[in-house]
Scaffold this motif. Structure first.
Motif, PDB file in Angstrom:
ATOM      1  N   GLN A  65      34.465  22.343   8.626  1.00  0.00           N
ATOM      2  CA  GLN A  65      33.760  23.587   8.917  1.00  0.00           C
ATOM      3  C   GLN A  65      32.245  23.405   8.793  1.00  0.00           C
ATOM      4  O   GLN A  65      31.473  23.863   9.628  1.00  0.00           O
ATOM      5  CB  GLN A  65      34.235  24.665   7.921  1.00  0.00           C
ATOM      6  N   ALA A  66      31.858  22.674   7.749  1.00  0.00           N
ATOM      7  CA  ALA A  66      30.428  22.458   7.510  1.00  0.00           C
ATOM      8  C   ALA A  66      29.807  21.661   8.639  1.00  0.00           C
ATOM      9  O   ALA A  66      28.687  21.941   9.083  1.00  0.00           O
ATOM     10  CB  ALA A  66      30.230  21.744   6.180  1.00  0.00           C
ATOM     11  N   VAL A  67      30.560  20.668   9.110  1.00  0.00           N
ATOM     12  CA  VAL A  67      30.035  19.831  10.197  1.00  0.00           C
ATOM     13  C   VAL A  67      29.929  20.655  11.479  1.00  0.00           C
ATOM     14  O   VAL A  67      28.950  20.593  12.213  1.00  0.00           O
ATOM     15  CB  VAL A  67      30.919  18.588  10.411  1.00  0.00           C
ATOM     16  N   LEU A  68      30.966  21.463  11.717  1.00  0.00           N
ATOM     17  CA  LEU A  68      30.994  22.232  12.960  1.00  0.00           C
ATOM     18  C   LEU A  68      29.882  23.280  12.980  1.00  0.00           C
ATOM     19  O   LEU A  68      29.186  23.448  13.974  1.00  0.00           O
ATOM     20  CB  LEU A  68      32.362  22.898  13.113  1.00  0.00           C
ATOM     21  N   TRP A  69      29.730  23.944  11.875  1.00  0.00           N
ATOM     22  CA  TRP A  69      28.765  25.052  11.854  1.00  0.00           C
ATOM     23  C   TRP A  69      27.366  24.613  11.440  1.00  0.00           C
ATOM     24  O   TRP A  69      26.396  25.278  11.710  1.00  0.00           O
ATOM     25  CB  TRP A  69      29.251  26.146  10.888  1.00  0.00           C
TER      26      TRP A  69
END
Lengths: 744, 145
Positions: A197-201
């Motif tokens: 999630q952190a990478v995507l957002w």
């Protein structure tokens, strides 16, 4: 020993050194070290004096000696007896556990630094280490280890995102035995688990209770309570994520900012390591570019070269689909010309060859024409593609696309290089975009060259057709004109023979002019036919003895030579050349008759034939001492119907054109030297015979052996050269002589 | 039999042949198709019969002279008739093709008119001379070169 130390919970930092001297250096470098385990002090590496010095230097640190030797501990003065241990790992572990909880360890607990101080020191430690570690894996595992211990996190993990993949990969863990990491957590899809999630957002992702947060699946702690991930970013680009997991719920997680700061330090490490990788990658791409350039510039088959380029780009960039497309119909139609589809995805829905996009791509084409690169992904659609995006993403599953204009030097961009991703929304790094632009430049050049090449080819084809047309026209014209000329001459001849005596002198004079001009017309037509034949037919190359050909040409001219009293001078020996018998005869026949014809009133007419070798060529020269001609005629005399004299001078003005045509068709050159009144000299080159010369090939020009005669006859059989004896009867009779009477 | 489409040439050739004592009668066909028809029908249906000599122009309307020559050489009744090709071409290749196709001799029309006339007369004498008798005049095949 290290493994044993690592099993300790809340143990102080353990440093490993393989000698006391190295241990001392470490102690001096890092004031944080509190526990020194010196292995095997007596065997080779440590002396009691060194141990003493060590203790003197750092009285606060616990120094333990681990020895597997038989040396009694008492031999090391100043060491507590129980600080010596020999034995196996389980013993060592419990021993360490016992001693690590010794006074200094407890002191460590008591003098716990304020959190900010702790963070600062960790960052400092990390910075000094990771900056000097070239290998990314090492740097990361060291870093997460330090972070976990220093910051007293429960579990720490670092994930890295490949710039071209849709998953992130676990690279290092601390606080948990790597074998205990759930397999599913090794590769996470973007968006899954907090790191994904952190990478995507690109922002922190915190989950405190997975039972409530259905959207985010836990990564590392499937049965536990809390995870915090922060993106590791290098400017705009997100490299991966740093994650802390806790079994104790939210209380075990740090503040976002704290972890973000540590992630920044990791980013520096990754950047450092990436520099090396990127160099290699850039090198690879340079090679790609060079390869494509070479393929494009050397391959004359433009279609296959461009297809090759598209394949190569598609493979190297791991694009699901790579194409060169043309925007047509004012941006309403996108036609794919060359395409490469990821072989693994070939079964997937393919894009149609031509996409009718109604209005949507108009803006795109405008943008492409301005030379802009258009990049779009699911999450960030370029405004120019927005109207078309729905179609692209829903109907064709496209999740990411990059359009690179192929701008030709005229500034038009009907073509673009397009790379699509179907499996995942891909980000395009500036390096990749730059490389694609360079490739597009190369493609533009190729497309332009292809166009020029095609134009030139078309022009050449047209010229060839025109030429062939002209030749066949010349042939049929001179052939068809021959029929009325025959009638003209025939009737004039009949008139003369049957009614000549009834005409007065003036009438006979007129008739003579008719005959002369009709003869001339007929001769011109014949010569024209000859010329068009020379320029359109291919005679096979054969071994030709020049002497025999000259012999034959001279014998055909025997009468005018004798009448004019011309002295003929020939060389002692003759060369052998690679030519067509018949055409070489034509050349000599024309040059020699020309020379005899233009002797003028020269009292001692002379004709000379000579030759010399010029490399692989033989240069043959025919010179006379006749009337010659001024320099401004040197070029003109080779043109058709260029004649020096009037109609009554024998010849039509085609002979030298034929000579030039023949010589040049055989790859030779002809030149003329002449001064008015001093004669003319024609020199032309012919290829020397390259193969084995027959024994009699070089022979005396004046030698009239049976062989020479035999070959001469063979030559005559090949056909009638430009001769006045234009017929023969097969019935074995003598060729008819000029001047015989028709009414005999 | 003279196969010639150009009326002037036909007239010229006939004028020359009229001078020869060997020539009894000259029949004229002025296109290739008619010539071929004449070759293909049975001799008993042909009022004129098989000629003693054929003078053949190469450039003919409808069917060209070489085709006529070849079908003539394939005809059971005509194949022994001597054929002299008359043409404006002086191309050695054309000449070679004519002989290869079965021509007995070859006369170029672009030769000097007096030479041409002489050649024609000589041809008439060679092929038709010796006897005025139609059947005796026919030789077995083309003469040896």
């Amino acid at each position: 020993v290290r493994q044993a130390a690592a099993c300790l919970r809340d143990h102080p930092p353990v440093e490993y050194a393989d000698s006391l001297a190295a241990g001392l250096a470490k102690l001096e470098a890092d004031p944080e070290i509190e526990l020194v385990v010196v292995e095997d002090p007596t065997m080779t590496r440590a002396t009691p004096a060194e141990v003493e010095r060590l203790q003197a230097r750092r009285p606060a640190a616990d120094v333990f000696l681990v020895a597997e030797t038989r040396a009694p501990s008492g031999e090391l003065p100043g060491m507590p007896k129980d600080a010596m241990q020999r034995g196996r790992l389980p013993d060592l572990t419990s021993w360490l556990q016992h001693h690590a909880a010794s006074p200094s360890a407890r002191r460590h607990e008591q003098h716990r630094q304020p959190r900010a101080e702790q963070l600062l020191q960790t960052v400092r430690l990390l910075s000094s280490h990771v900056a000097t570690t070239p290998k990314l894996a090492e740097a990361l595992s060291f870093s997460v280890d330090v972070i976990q211990r220093r910051m007293e996190y429960e579990w720490v993990a670092a994930y890295l995102a490949e710039s071209e993949a849709s998953t992130i990969t676990l690279c290092a863990v601390a606080g948990i035995n790597p074998t205990e990491v759930p397999p599913a957590a090794y590769h996470l899809p973007l968006g899954a688990g907090t790191p994904g999630q952190a990478v995507l957002w690109g922002v922190c992702s915190r989950v405190t209770d997975f039972r409530d947060e259905r959207r985010v699946q836990p990564a590392l702690s499937p049965h536990e309570r809390a995870e915090l991930s922060v993106p590791i970013r290098d400017g705009e680009q997100i490299l991966g994520a740093l994650m802390v997991a806790s079994t104790r719920g939210p209380a075990g997680l740090p503040e976002n900012e704290e972890l973000a700061l540590l992630a920044d330090v990791l980013a520096a490490a990754i950047r450092g390591a990436n520099v090396v990788c990127r160099e290699a990658e850039r090198f690879q791409r340079e090679i790609l570019l060079i390869g494509i350039s070479r393929a494009l510039s050397t391959c004359l088959d433009i279609d296959s070269a461009l297809q090759l380029a598209v394949n190569e780009v598609g493979n190297r960039f791991k694009a699901d689909r790579c194409s060169i497309s043309r925007i047509e119909a004012d941006g309403r139609l996108l036609t794919t010309i060359y395409e490469h589809i990821n072989p693994l995805l070939i079964e997937r829905r393919r894009l149609p060859k031509a996409m009718k996009l109604a209005d949507p791509l108009t803006l795109t084409s405008v943008l492409l024409q301005s030379g802009e690169v258009i990049i779009s992904t699911m999450n960030c659609v370029h405004p120019a593609l927005r109207p078309a995006w729905d179609l692209l993403s829903t109907r064709y599953d496209i999740q990411s696309v990059i359009l690179v204009p192929i701008a030709d030097p005229e500034g038009r961009t009907p073509y673009s290089l397009m790379l699509y991703q179907i499996t995942h929304p891909r980000r395009w790094s500036p390096e990749e975009t730059g490389l694609l632009l360079s490739i597009a430049d190369q493609l533009a050049l190729t497309l332009r060259n292809a166009r020029l090449f095609r134009d030139v080819q078309l022009a050449a084809d047209e010229l060839r057709n025109k030429n062939a047309e002209l030749e066949s026209f010349a042939y049929s014209v001179s052939h068809d004109l021959q029929a009325p000329a025959v009638s003209l001459r025939g009737f004039a001849s009949l008139l003369k023979s049957q009614y000549g005596d009834r005409l007065e002198e003036q009438g006979n004079l007129y008739l003579a002019r008719i005959v002369a001009n009709a003869d001339f017309l007929s001769q011109m037509l014949q010569d024209l036919l000859e010329l068009s034949r020379v320029s359109s037919s291919y005679e096979p190359m054969e071994q030709v003895a020049v002497g025999i050909v000259v012999e034959k040409a001279l014998s055909d001219l025997a009468r005018p030579i004798a009448e004019r009293g011309v002295v003929v001078q020939l060389p002692a020996a003759w060369p052998v050349v690679s030519y067509s018998h018949m055409q070489l005869y034509q050349v000599f026949s024309n040059l020699l008759s020309n020379a005899v014809k233009f002797m003028g009133d020269q009292p001692e007419p002379r004709l000379e034939i000579d030759w010399r070798r010029v490399g692989e060529q033989i240069e043959l020269t025919v010179s006379d001492n006749g009337i010659g001609f001024p320099p401004n005629y040197h070029e003109r005399i080779f043109r058709v119907f260029q004649r020096l004299g009037q109609v009554d001078v024998e010849g039509t003005g085609v002979g030298l054109s034929i000579v030039k045509q023949v010589v040049e068709r055989h790859g030779g050159r002809i030149r003329v030297e002449s001064t008015p009144g001093a004669g003319a000299s024609f020199s032309f080159t012919v290829p020397a015979w390259g193969g084995e010369a027959e024994e009699d090939a070089v022979q005396e020009g004046s030698d009239e052996g049976p062989e020479a005669l035999d070959q001469g006859d063979r030559l005559a059989d090949r056909g009638q050269p430009r001769s006045r004896l234009a017929h023969s009867i097969r019935a074995g009779d003598e060729p008819l002589r000029e001047g015989s009477k028709a009414d005999r | 039999l003279l196969i010639e489409d150009n009326p002037d040439h036909a007239w010229l050739i006939q004028s020359v042949l009229a001078m020869s004592p060997c020539v009894k009668e000259v029949r004229l066909i002025d296109d290739g198709e008619a010539a071929q028809n004449s070759i293909e029908i049975e001799p008993e249906d042909e009022p004129h019969g098989v000629p003693d000599l054929v003078l053949l122009d190469l450039k003919l309307p409808k069917v060209d002279g070489l085709t006529v020559l070849r079908s003539l050489r394939n005809s059971p009744h005509w194949r022994r008739v001597p054929v002299v090709v008359l043409t404006t071409s002086t191309n050695p290749q054309d000449i070679a093709v004519c002989y290869a196709s079965g021509a007995s001799s070859y006369i170029s029309k672009v030769a000097d008119p007096t030479l041409l006339a002489e050649s024609l007369l000589q041809v008439a004498e060679v092929y038709l001379g010796g006897s005025q008798d139609e059947h005796a005049g026919r030789r077995e095949g083309p003469l040896p070169a």
